[in-house]
Motif scaffolding. Structure first.
Motif, PDB file in Angstrom:
ATOM      1  N   LEU A  66      63.080   3.725 -54.090  1.00  0.00           N
ATOM      2  CA  LEU A  66      64.294   3.876 -54.895  1.00  0.00           C
ATOM      3  C   LEU A  66      65.556   3.879 -54.031  1.00  0.00           C
ATOM      4  O   LEU A  66      66.660   3.744 -54.550  1.00  0.00           O
ATOM      5  N   SER A  67      65.388   4.058 -52.737  1.00  0.00           N
ATOM      6  CA  SER A  67      66.516   4.070 -51.794  1.00  0.00           C
ATOM      7  C   SER A  67      67.599   5.070 -52.186  1.00  0.00           C
ATOM      8  O   SER A  67      68.793   4.748 -52.191  1.00  0.00           O
ATOM      9  N   LEU A  68      67.190   6.287 -52.514  1.00  0.00           N
ATOM     10  CA  LEU A  68      68.149   7.344 -52.800  1.00  0.00           C
ATOM     11  C   LEU A  68      68.832   7.751 -51.499  1.00  0.00           C
ATOM     12  O   LEU A  68      68.216   7.732 -50.433  1.00  0.00           O
ATOM     13  N   ARG A  69      70.094   8.126 -51.568  1.00  0.00           N
ATOM     14  CA  ARG A  69      70.840   8.463 -50.361  1.00  0.00           C
ATOM     15  C   ARG A  69      70.431   9.805 -49.787  1.00  0.00           C
ATOM     16  O   ARG A  69      70.389   9.985 -48.576  1.00  0.00           O
ATOM     17  N   VAL A 101      63.896   7.788 -62.845  1.00  0.00           N
ATOM     18  CA  VAL A 101      64.831   7.096 -61.958  1.00  0.00           C
ATOM     19  C   VAL A 101      66.298   7.363 -62.323  1.00  0.00           C
ATOM     20  O   VAL A 101      67.095   7.734 -61.448  1.00  0.00           O
ATOM     21  N   LEU A 104      67.193  10.905 -61.275  1.00  0.00           N
ATOM     22  CA  LEU A 104      67.270  11.023 -59.816  1.00  0.00           C
ATOM     23  C   LEU A 104      68.589  10.456 -59.289  1.00  0.00           C
ATOM     24  O   LEU A 104      69.194  11.019 -58.377  1.00  0.00           O
ATOM     25  N   LYS A 105      69.056   9.369 -59.883  1.00  0.00           N
ATOM     26  CA  LYS A 105      70.330   8.781 -59.451  1.00  0.00           C
ATOM     27  C   LYS A 105      71.497   9.704 -59.779  1.00  0.00           C
ATOM     28  O   LYS A 105      72.446   9.818 -59.007  1.00  0.00           O
ATOM     29  N   ASP A 108      71.301  12.508 -57.210  1.00  0.00           N
ATOM     30  CA  ASP A 108      71.732  12.003 -55.912  1.00  0.00           C
ATOM     31  C   ASP A 108      73.260  11.887 -55.859  1.00  0.00           C
ATOM     32  O   ASP A 108      73.885  12.214 -54.845  1.00  0.00           O
ATOM     33  N   GLU A 109      73.864  11.455 -56.969  1.00  0.00           N
ATOM     34  CA  GLU A 109      75.323  11.329 -57.014  1.00  0.00           C
ATOM     35  C   GLU A 109      76.002  12.700 -57.036  1.00  0.00           C
ATOM     36  O   GLU A 109      77.055  12.883 -56.411  1.00  0.00           O
ATOM     37  N   HIS A 112      75.997  13.803 -53.553  1.00  0.00           N
ATOM     38  CA  HIS A 112      76.988  13.050 -52.778  1.00  0.00           C
ATOM     39  C   HIS A 112      78.394  13.599 -53.002  1.00  0.00           C
ATOM     40  O   HIS A 112      79.141  13.836 -52.051  1.00  0.00           O
TER      41      HIS A 112
END
Length: 198
Positions: A66-69, A101, A104-105, A108-109, A112
């Motif tokens: 998923l390439s989460l930061r 998904v 999770l985004k 993750d945001e 951030h």
């Protein structure tokens, strides 16, 4: 001082209950229940740290893709090892994996924009049995693998503000719940908010 053995030796046993002079049977029963619960929690923690989960390697690979930061596969998988009231949680069924998904985004945001680390994901997918043991909502979005309970280092207030801002910007549509020690975020597809002061 008197050690545990000395204390235990000071009481007289009646059945499985050890009676201590000066304590009523009711107090001793309460004490024994408390002690039993502590032992259960300790064994649950030990068990939850060690037990492997079905399809864990595949789920870990799915999450890594998923390439989460910020969020790691370990952080997402950890709550699936939880045990509550003797009921072990588990990973979601494979067909539910993609449902998490969008959530999770969002998480993750939030991480951030806050600029501070996530302490832990307290809850993610819950099996129906585990959800019942947690006294979760009957139709909890955790059981659909669309929800996360997030604990941030700077507490819930800053995190819930960011979540509300993201939703207002159209980043997602879903639920936001405020609690003293964590926030709930889900991507149910319609907005719902609870726990905030008016």
């Amino acid at each position: 001082g008197i050690g545990v053995a000395g204390i235990a030796g000071a009481g007289a046993s009646v059945g499985s209950l050890t009676l201590f002079p000066g304590l009523s049977a009711r107090v001793q029963i309460a004490r024994d229940r408390f002690t039993d619960r502590l032992r259960e929690q300790w064994s649950e923690r030990s068990f939850s740290k060690q037990r492997s989960l079905k399809d864990e390697a595949d789920y870990r690979a799915f999450l890594a893709n998923l390439s989460l930061r910020y969020l790691t596969a370990d952080e997402v998988i950890r709550p699936h090892r939880n045990v509550r009231e003797g009921v072990a949680n588990e990973l979601p069924p494979r067909h539910m994996w993609p449902r998490l998904v969008p959530t999770l985004k969002v998480a993750d945001e939030i991480r951030h924009r806050l600029g501070t680390p996530l302490n832990l994901i307290n809850s993610a997918y819950r099996s129906p049995e585990y959800n019942l043991a947690c006294s979760g909502a009957k139709h909890s979005f955790h059981m659909q693998n669309r929800a996360l309970d997030l604990m941030f280092r700077d507490g819930s207030k800053a995190a819930v503000k960011v979540a509300l801002q993201l939703r207002e910007e159209g980043f997602f549509r879903g639920g936001i719940g405020y609690y003293d020690t964590f926030i709930h975020v889900d991507t149910r597809g319609f907005d719902s908010t609870w726990g905030l002061e008016s």
